[in-house]
Write a protein that holds these residues in place. Sequence first.
Motif, short mmCIF file in Angstrom:
data_model
loop_
_atom_site.label_atom_id
_atom_site.label_comp_id
_atom_site.label_asym_id
_atom_site.label_seq_id
_atom_site.Cartn_x
_atom_site.Cartn_y
_atom_site.Cartn_z
N ASN A 28 -4.22 -0.25 -13.14
CA ASN A 28 -4.27 -1.00 -11.88
C ASN A 28 -5.71 -1.36 -11.51
O ASN A 28 -6.00 -2.48 -11.07
CB ASN A 28 -3.62 -0.21 -10.75
N TYR A 29 -6.62 -0.38 -11.68
CA TYR A 29 -8.02 -0.64 -11.37
C TYR A 29 -8.61 -1.70 -12.31
O TYR A 29 -9.39 -2.56 -11.89
CB TYR A 29 -8.84 0.64 -11.47
N ALA B 160 -7.50 -5.15 -11.27
CA ALA B 160 -8.24 -5.57 -10.08
C ALA B 160 -9.69 -5.91 -10.41
O ALA B 160 -10.24 -6.88 -9.88
CB ALA B 160 -8.18 -4.47 -9.02
N LYS C 157 -10.30 -9.32 -11.88
CA LYS C 157 -10.08 -10.42 -10.93
C LYS C 157 -11.11 -10.45 -9.80
O LYS C 157 -11.15 -11.41 -9.04
CB LYS C 157 -8.69 -10.29 -10.30
N CYS C 158 -11.92 -9.38 -9.68
CA CYS C 158 -12.73 -9.21 -8.45
C CYS C 158 -14.01 -10.04 -8.40
O CYS C 158 -14.61 -10.20 -7.35
CB CYS C 158 -13.05 -7.74 -8.22
N ILE D 122 -13.77 -1.18 -7.32
CA ILE D 122 -12.61 -1.65 -6.57
C ILE D 122 -12.46 -0.87 -5.27
O ILE D 122 -12.20 -1.46 -4.20
CB ILE D 122 -11.33 -1.54 -7.43
N LYS E 39 -12.83 -2.43 -1.32
CA LYS E 39 -11.75 -2.30 -0.33
C LYS E 39 -12.19 -1.49 0.89
O LYS E 39 -11.87 -1.84 2.02
CB LYS E 39 -10.53 -1.63 -0.98
#
Length: 301
Positions: free
Chosen positions: A145-146, A149, A152-153, A265, A269
């Motif tokens: 998952n990380y 992300a 895409k970050c 990530i 956030k």
Amino acid sequence: MLESLTKQIPLISNCKEIVQITKGFSFDEKFLIHTHDDNKKLLLRLFDLEDFESKKKEYSILAIMKDYNVICSEPISIGVLKNRGYLITSYLDGKDAEEEIPKYSYQEQYNIGVEAAKELKKMHQYPAPDNESSWYIRKVKKHKNYMEAYLKCGIKVKNDQKIMNFIEENIHLMKDRPNLFQHDDFTLGNIIVNNKEFAGIIDFGRYDWGDPIHEFLKIGIFSREVSIPFSIGQIRGYFNNNDPNENFWRLYSLYLAMCVFSTIIWTLKAIPDSLNDMLDKVYMFLDDHDYFDKLKPNWYI
């Protein structure tokens, strides 16, 4: 407000003094309670009611840690006020090691690391609940998952493909690793010292279950920047004053490598304004390991 607290919580109704504590990153409101009982001190934390279930779990964890003779706060009371929850524990006398330990001698810093490691080993006696899925399954899922992300970050870490390759080559090592209690925030900021000696561990709110070696990655990110003697002492103390084997260093490096992407990530956030500071820490430990050409960091002497 303080007078209202003493009326609502009978346990502190007859206290001598209440002092608010402003230090720390917690969202809880914290108060130091001075009682009439031989100057006994208590710690009162107020929190949002939506956190009550997680605080109940933390309360029970503290009770279990006392059963394992871990030097930490003793849980005393938990309850609900009109619109807040409260948690009362004993108070560990002393100061934040992150601020204090740089003032100490090399040997004093090292000794505190050794003592901290002894407490960490006690915590790691506590097995995960039977219904907790394996460390490997949970960690791999989080990592994927990380990674998605991160890609895409828009932030790109130098030599990121090399780091990803290192992870892929070593990720299988997590299979069949122990699934044990993790403090999961074992840093100098959560260690109390008093008279240049280790005095206890605080802040069990982020606890988790998994590989005990995962606890040590906080050394590479945080502790080694403040005190290398402490960091070496924590590692050697955990292994009965011996140097750990290559398997430890390979897992330690694997977890740090995975942390490159999770750190970015999480920071984006939670505290985006701190991204540059966190990237500095990431590049610090990447340099420590020569981007994982070395398993053992340069500072471990």
